[in-house]
Design an enzyme around this catalytic site. Structure first.
Site, PDB file in Angstrom:
ATOM      1  N   ASN A 172     -40.512 -81.617   3.108  1.00 32.49           N
ATOM      2  CA  ASN A 172     -40.311 -80.463   3.978  1.00 32.49           C
ATOM      3  C   ASN A 172     -40.177 -79.223   3.095  1.00 32.49           C
ATOM      4  OD1 ASN A 172     -39.903 -81.603   6.869  1.00 32.49           O
ATOM      5  ND2 ASN A 172     -38.664 -82.937   5.561  1.00 32.49           N
ATOM      6  N   GLU A 173     -41.291 -78.564   2.871  1.00 33.65           N
ATOM      7  CA  GLU A 173     -41.358 -77.429   1.958  1.00 33.65           C
ATOM      8  C   GLU A 173     -40.793 -76.171   2.627  1.00 33.65           C
ATOM      9  OE1 GLU A 173     -41.978 -77.837  -1.027  1.00 33.65           O
ATOM     10  OE2 GLU A 173     -43.674 -79.167  -1.448  1.00 33.65           O
TER      11      GLU A 173
END
Length: 650
Positions: A172-173
């Site tokens: 989850n950037e």
């Protein structure tokens, strides 16, 4: 007795609350990752046992990467030695690169099999890892089914997490939503750079991945985020003490009531209670802490140390220091003098001078200095100015290149050098048939080479020869005679693999033999442990072990000082520096020219880490920044400075 105990417990809790008041979620800190990993493994094992007693399944969310490896090792030990069974365990992994075949070296399927699943009695049908082989059109439905499957088995009892340097959890950037589900994502450039060594270059790292979402992670009944080493300290501080932001996805964990961060001391080092403890509690003011605090205050207020006032101390959380150790004038003078005394143009000691306040001894006037360089260019990159100055000042300087550095050469350079060798042999009338056959074999291999595939021995040899010739050129430029240049080829490195072999007795014995041969008064070693590939700390630990053994039997070791240098990947904080060697503009140029002898590392090194500047640019800018910090604190304005910290043996 009971009241006294209760009161002391209450006071301890209040003190802890005060210390951790900047922290927005629970954090448990252990001395090192080995202890922390065992604690986490025990929590997992206890969960599995409790569930088993109730004849229920334990549902685990698992992470990959270096962080959880020792947790998995301990779980394997508990299974093999203490009978911990995983037959009631169902697992869901956080993520997988896309596209990715399950048997690829970099796949998380293979990783999990190698570090955990192949060594325990878990049922294969209970293992779930995102599928990196799907057609892209099928991913949305697959991700929904992955979420549903977690729900069908009762949800995650415990989710393990690491943290990336972008602040990502799973993949989850930055930009991920707090309610996001399992999905296909695009990887951040920094994440891909961090993975580049595993893939043989960033260009081979997939640009996408399938990951559980932050919303999926939130549903776990327990969440443990683990973090080890100083490389993660900065992002962990943001995650724990910073404001919630999509720029640092891990900050969303502040919304969960079921999360705990488990860190080692290095990973926690940037937290307020460890980094600037005077802001949260009364301190035991050691000399080292006073120095750090005064330098911090000077930097915060952008005032030279000698201009700080009692009011500055009182208004910035340091009233206790001013009251107990002040006044400010005396504190300022003391710290200023410590910094002043760290500066020396004589890194080997100044002959016929008072050395009571100098970082190095004056005797013997001519010292034997041994510079250990993990890779063939660390010596000139990190301490090239000091190297040259030691030689110029008449010391008996030796340099030891601990590894060949043969993984960090472009394949195209190999072909170019062999083509040169063929042409040269032809020009002298020599037969080139065998060499040309070897060249064709190399060229064919390189054309078909897979990412991170181990090179042919001939290719590894040529890469080693290239780096060796460059190291000799650099050392000669610094003024060294050939007999003082040593190539150690420590066995742990010489496997051709990006992931190196474990250290063996041979590595330590070779190091002891060289130390015995030189019997140095000074040893310089790379203390640059932020090296993303780990070679620096491995090489440093080999030196320390060799020195510890020799100190038991060899008298000369008692007069041998070990200085740590940095520069390629990071620099020491100013409060840590014990010797600062100033460089003139001319010396900076000489250092640059020495670095330029390493042509294979110029322009675009094979493994640049997360800093895309050329190595010589990194070194110059770091040395310039160190000099500027000294100047801002009120000291002389030098062009550049190389910094050193002395290692203290017990």
């Amino acid at each position: 007795m009971n009241n006294s105990t209760t009161n002391s417990q209450i006071m301890a809790r209040l003190n802890l609350l005060e210390e951790t008041r900047f922290e927005k979620l629970p954090v448990k800190v252990y001395e090192n990752k080995h202890i922390a990993s065992k604690k986490v493994a025990k929590r997992i094992a206890d969960l599995i046992k409790r569930k088993n007693e109730k004849q229920e399944n334990a549902v685990l969310g698992l992470a990959t990467g270096a962080t959880p490896v020792e947790v998995y090792e301990e779980l394997i030990r508990l299974h093999k030695e203490e009978g911990l069974s995983f037959k009631n365990v169902i697992t869901f992994n956080l993520d997988e690169y896309y596209p990715m075949k399950p048997d690829a070296k970099q796949s998380y399927v293979r990783f999990m099999d190698e570090v955990l699943f192949d060594h325990i009695d878990i049922k294969k049908e209970n293992i779930h890892i995102p599928d990196g082989t799907l057609a892209e059109d099928d991913i949305t439905d697959y991700c929904l089914a992955y979420e549903n499957k977690i729900g069908e088995v009762g949800g995650l009892d415990l989710q393990l997490l690491g943290i990336g340097r972008t602040g990502h959890i799973g993949f989850n950037e930055p930009g991920s939503a707090p309610n996001s589900g399992t999905r296909l994502v695009t990887l951040d450039d920094l994440t891909r750079r961090d993975a580049s060594r595993d893939f043989g270059g960033k260009e081979n790292v997939p640009t996408k991945a399938i990951t559980m979402g932050i919303g999926t992670i939130f549903k776990a009944r327990q969440i443990i985020l683990m973090g080890w080493n100083k490389k993660k300290a900065s992002i962990l501080k943001k995650a724990i003490e910073g404001e919630m932001s999509g720029n640092v996805p891990a900050t969303y964990l502040q919304l969960s009531e079921n999360v705990e961060f488990v860190l080692d001391r290095d990973a926690a080092s940037a937290l307020t209670r460890f980094d600037t403890p005077w802001l949260v509690k009364d301190c035991n003011w050691t000399k080292e802490l006073i120095k750090k605090a005064v330098i911090w205050l000077s930097s915060e207020l952008k005032k030279p140390i000698l201009k700080l006032t009692d009011e500055d101390y009182n208004n910035n959380g340091m009233a206790q220091l001013a009251t107990e150790q002040g006044p400010a004038y005396n504190l300022n003078i003391d710290v200023f003098n410590q910094l002043q005394h760290s500066i020396t143009g004589w890194p080997g000691g100044k002959p016929n001078a008072d050395d009571t306040q100098r970082p190095e001894r004056k005797e013997p006037a001519k010292k034997r200095s041994l510079i250990f360089s993990p890779h063939p260019d660390d010596d000139v990159i990190s301490m090239g100015g000091t190297f040259i100055r030691l030689v110029d000042q008449g010391h008996d300087v030796h340099v030891a290149y601990q590894t060949s550095g043969n993984t960090a050469v472009w394949d195209t350079d190999v072909l170019r050098y062999v083509e040169f060798a063929i042409d040269f042999k032809k020009s002298t009338g020599e037969d080139t048939k065998n060499l040309e056959e070897t060249y064709e074999k190399m060229r064919e291999f390189i054309e078909q080479k897979q990412p991170n595939e181990i090179d042919l021995q001939e290719i590894r040899d040529v890469k080693g020869f290239i780096r060796k010739s460059e190291a000799i050129a650099g050392a000669r430029y610094a003024g060294l005679q050939d007999e003082n240049i040593h190539f150690m080829a420590l066995p742990f490195y010489e496997s051709g693999k990006s992931k190196k072999d474990p250290v063996t007795e041979k590595d330590i014995e070779l190091t002891m033999e060289l130390l015995q041969e030189v019997k140095p008064h000074q040893v310089f070693a790379a203390g640059d442990f932020a090296d993303p590939h780990g070679t620096h700390i491995v090489c440093f630990n080999i030196i320390i072990e060799a020195m510890k053994r020799l100190r038991k039997t060899e008298d000369w070791t008692k007069d041998c000082w070990l200085w740590m240098y940095r520069g390629a990947w990071q620099e020491f904080d100013v409060h840590e520096i014990e010797m600062a060697v100033p460089l003139s503009p001319q010396e900076v140029q000489r250092k640059r020219d020495a670095i330029f002898q390493h042509q294979s590392q110029k322009d675009r090194p094979v493994f640049p880490g997360d800093d895309e500047r050329e190595f010589w640019v990194r070194a110059e800018e770091r040395n310039s920044e160190t000099a500027e910090v000294y100047h801002e604190l009120g000291l002389a304005n030098y062009e550049a400075m190389e910094a050193f910290v002395r290692w203290k043996f017990d």
